[in-house]
Design a protein around this motif. Sequence first.
Motif, short mmCIF file in Angstrom:
data_model
loop_
_atom_site.label_atom_id
_atom_site.label_comp_id
_atom_site.label_asym_id
_atom_site.label_seq_id
_atom_site.Cartn_x
_atom_site.Cartn_y
_atom_site.Cartn_z
N LEU B 295 0.82 -1.21 0.00
CA LEU B 295 0.00 0.00 0.00
C LEU B 295 0.86 1.26 0.00
CD1 LEU B 295 -2.93 -0.77 2.47
CD2 LEU B 295 -3.04 -0.49 0.00
N SER B 296 2.08 1.14 0.50
CA SER B 296 2.92 2.33 0.64
C SER B 296 3.75 2.62 -0.60
CB SER B 296 3.87 2.17 1.83
OG SER B 296 3.18 1.79 2.96
N PHE B 297 3.49 1.87 -1.68
CA PHE B 297 4.36 2.05 -2.84
C PHE B 297 4.55 3.51 -3.26
CE2 PHE B 297 4.96 2.57 -7.38
CZ PHE B 297 6.21 2.00 -7.50
N PRO B 298 3.45 4.31 -3.34
CA PRO B 298 3.65 5.69 -3.80
C PRO B 298 4.64 6.48 -2.93
CG PRO B 298 1.33 5.17 -3.69
CD PRO B 298 2.05 4.02 -3.07
N VAL B 299 4.56 6.32 -1.62
CA VAL B 299 5.43 7.11 -0.76
C VAL B 299 6.86 6.55 -0.80
CG1 VAL B 299 5.07 5.90 1.42
CG2 VAL B 299 5.55 8.34 1.43
N LEU B 300 7.00 5.25 -0.99
CA LEU B 300 8.34 4.69 -1.14
C LEU B 300 8.99 5.24 -2.41
CD1 LEU B 300 7.76 0.94 -0.16
CD2 LEU B 300 8.59 2.80 1.27
N ALA B 301 8.19 5.34 -3.47
CA ALA B 301 8.71 5.89 -4.72
C ALA B 301 9.10 7.35 -4.52
CB ALA B 301 7.67 5.77 -5.82
N SER B 302 8.25 8.10 -3.81
CA SER B 302 8.57 9.51 -3.55
C SER B 302 9.91 9.63 -2.85
CB SER B 302 7.52 10.14 -2.64
OG SER B 302 6.31 10.28 -3.31
N VAL B 363 15.03 11.57 -14.47
CA VAL B 363 14.29 11.05 -13.31
C VAL B 363 13.16 12.01 -12.95
CG1 VAL B 363 14.48 10.60 -10.84
CG2 VAL B 363 16.22 9.75 -12.39
N PHE B 364 13.51 13.27 -12.94
CA PHE B 364 12.55 14.29 -12.53
C PHE B 364 11.34 14.36 -13.46
CE2 PHE B 364 11.19 18.67 -13.15
CZ PHE B 364 10.75 18.98 -11.89
N PHE B 365 11.60 14.42 -14.78
CA PHE B 365 10.49 14.58 -15.70
C PHE B 365 9.65 13.31 -15.81
CE2 PHE B 365 12.62 18.39 -17.44
CZ PHE B 365 11.55 19.25 -17.27
N SER B 366 10.28 12.14 -15.66
CA SER B 366 9.49 10.93 -15.83
C SER B 366 8.73 10.57 -14.56
CB SER B 366 10.39 9.76 -16.27
OG SER B 366 11.45 9.62 -15.36
N LEU B 367 9.21 11.02 -13.39
CA LEU B 367 8.56 10.63 -12.14
C LEU B 367 8.07 11.84 -11.36
CD1 LEU B 367 11.21 7.97 -11.16
CD2 LEU B 367 8.93 7.50 -12.00
N GLN B 368 7.77 12.91 -12.09
CA GLN B 368 7.44 14.18 -11.44
C GLN B 368 6.26 14.04 -10.47
OE1 GLN B 368 6.62 17.27 -14.21
NE2 GLN B 368 7.10 18.89 -12.78
N ARG B 369 5.28 13.20 -10.85
CA ARG B 369 4.09 13.10 -10.01
C ARG B 369 4.45 12.62 -8.59
NH1 ARG B 369 0.12 8.80 -11.76
NH2 ARG B 369 1.10 9.35 -13.75
N TYR B 370 5.30 11.57 -8.53
CA TYR B 370 5.71 11.06 -7.22
C TYR B 370 6.53 12.09 -6.46
CZ TYR B 370 4.20 6.48 -8.81
OH TYR B 370 3.46 5.43 -9.25
N GLY B 378 5.86 15.87 2.58
CA GLY B 378 7.01 16.10 3.43
C GLY B 378 7.03 17.46 4.07
N SER B 379 6.43 18.45 3.45
CA SER B 379 6.56 19.78 4.04
C SER B 379 5.27 20.32 4.59
CB SER B 379 7.12 20.75 3.01
OG SER B 379 6.31 20.76 1.88
N VAL B 380 4.14 20.08 3.95
CA VAL B 380 2.91 20.73 4.40
C VAL B 380 2.38 20.11 5.68
CG1 VAL B 380 0.55 21.26 3.81
CG2 VAL B 380 2.32 21.42 2.08
#
Lengths: 338, 383
Positions: B295-302, B363-370, B378-380
């Motif tokens: 379930l945590s895949f998105p945050v692990l990717a981030s 990396v940035f342009f291909s995974l920008q969403r994560y 992380g900040s808000v």
Amino acid sequence: MGSQIFSAILVIIVGVGGCVAYFWGANKLLDLAFPSRGVAGRAAIDNLRRQGIVRPWLFVGPALLILTVYLIYPVVDTLRLSFMDRAGQNFVGLANYQWAVGDREFRTSILNNFLWLAVVPAACTFLGLIIAVLTDKIWWGNIAKSLVFMPLAISFVGASVIWKFIYEYRAEGQTQIGILNAFIQYLGGTPQVWISIPFWNNFFLMVILIWIQTGFAMVILSSALRGIPEETIEAAVIDGANPFQIFWRIMVPQIWGTIAVVWTTITILVLKVFDIVLTMTNGQWNSQVLANLMFDWMFRGGGDFGRGAAIAVVIMLAVVPIMIWNIRQATRESGEGH
Amino acid sequence: MANTRGKSFIGRFGVHIAVLIFVAIWTIPTLGILVTSLRDKDQITVSGWWTALTSSTQTVAGRLPGASAQVERDGTFVIEGNIFESGSGQVGAFGTRVQAPTQYAAGETAELNDGVTMQLNEDGSFVLTSPQAFEGDRGQRVYYSVLQPPSFTTENYNTVLFSEGIGRSFLNSLTVTVPATVIPILIAAFAAYALAWMRFPGRALLIAAIIGLLVVPLQMSLIPLLKLYNGVGAFFGVPAKTYLGIWLAHTGFGLPFAIYLLRSYIAGLPREIMESARIDGASDFEIFVKIVLPLSFPVLASFAIFQFLWVWNDLLVAMVFLGSGSDQLVLTGKLNALLGSRGGDWEILATSAFVTIIVPLIVFFSLQRYFVRGLLAGSVKGG
């Protein structure tokens, strides 16, 4: 070279394998030591309780160990070293701090750091906010945001090279290959060696960090702006507010919290700014900052750990208020929450 | 919200223009480096990169053939030929004095001393005439501007990758970055789960400590760790600067953010899932591996993206914990060294800079969403 790739791959396998083996093995060991299945009722409950006491520490153990070695112990030791001589052998009391107060380069660094702190977070937040508001109104806003955001992925060193090329100087009358001097010469001005003009060169270095960090501010603020209830703005429009009043009186007050977060995050980053100054000027022409001065003293003349540590402690002191505020905020949240 | 401002045509137009200006300021610097890295080495020094698509002019000094090349024709002495050895090129203007190298336009006839005339055409052919015989082997000095058509090349990339050592540093950067990204994830994920879903004494204190460690400046760690590494190296008789050392250092410096980010995400997972699994007899370990991790895949990717960018772009940690030999110098360190040793060679600097930023940009342009999701989480939330 081939062996280097091989050893890197090996490390990934060993590292990840080791982590998995540790967590799985430790967990298994715990189950064996305090079995909860196949034993009588009373003993099973006792063992379950014991497992419950030990298991969290198995989970946080590795993290705790690494945090202690790499952050907690060093912080304490840096404090101690700041009262010791250059080799860290003899206690010298406040001598390192006294030296710092009297040192011209240190005082320049402090002043420059204040200058950076006054300009960079404000500029990033302000520009980020403006770009966030503007890009929200146009159909190609997401592409624009993506492009403004892009420098965030670029290293400080890479950005320094990029901007050094912009500031590139040739003598007056020659073909300028730096775009800034070319522009100045085109307008009829005199080309300048931008990064060696004392005082003002600080601002030319700050531009680099602002260029990198504005995208960060923009993304965070943009998401906060989207969270503003439509009704508040509609009500203001009906009341006849003009766009500037809506922006300053309605939108900004509702995202103060987020602005504070962005501001403090960039403030911490500014305190640690090192790469840009090292690569652009290495502190020459009165552009020194604390982080670069500290790095310098770590190795200057074989290294003076006492002075280096004292400068690090000064940087740390500036961060402490933000740290306390963060911890308070977080504990209050978790107290109210779950 | 979109219709509250800029209702008038001019207002809307103004917004487009303003955003366009911002986008230009934020992209042109990088574009400059990219264009420069693809330009011919000689053109970089004579014209700005923004003129790369137009022909550039370069002033060249040359000498016409001496007296031995002259022929007599109808009582005048003539020297003819072509200044381009290859026979092709385009002359813009010429002159005979260094103070005025472009005094005459191509094709014009220049009147020199003693009745000597000189004509230099656009195609490089020249005619030098004189009423008296030419003397001496040293021919007439001539300055001329050559129009060079835009030329792009990948030669700079060949140079930096294979003879300037950037290729090797690229490998070193990868060697540092990949393990330093992978190792912290697992360690942090277990700790984050424990801090989010397990009850134990000292938990609140640990969370507070991690939030405090988030903002501790790296500078506070450097000196003691340097001493520690030197001590360990001396004790075991091994080098103090090793890849293992920097992997662990990056792991340590990345952990507070990793735990913080992962914990706030994992704590937000629905309680019902955990509880029903527990009722079914699943242990914490099973819940973590079978439910929480997937379930945590998105945050692990981030986090992975953050850590990757951070380590790849880092200069300070690499300078302290790795050596400066070619077998350990990472891209940022190499670029910094080149700034010192190849200060004005923009074909080297621009190309090297582009090589160092291309991986993070991809990396940035291909995974920008994560990346954006991680940034927001992380900040808000934390404040």
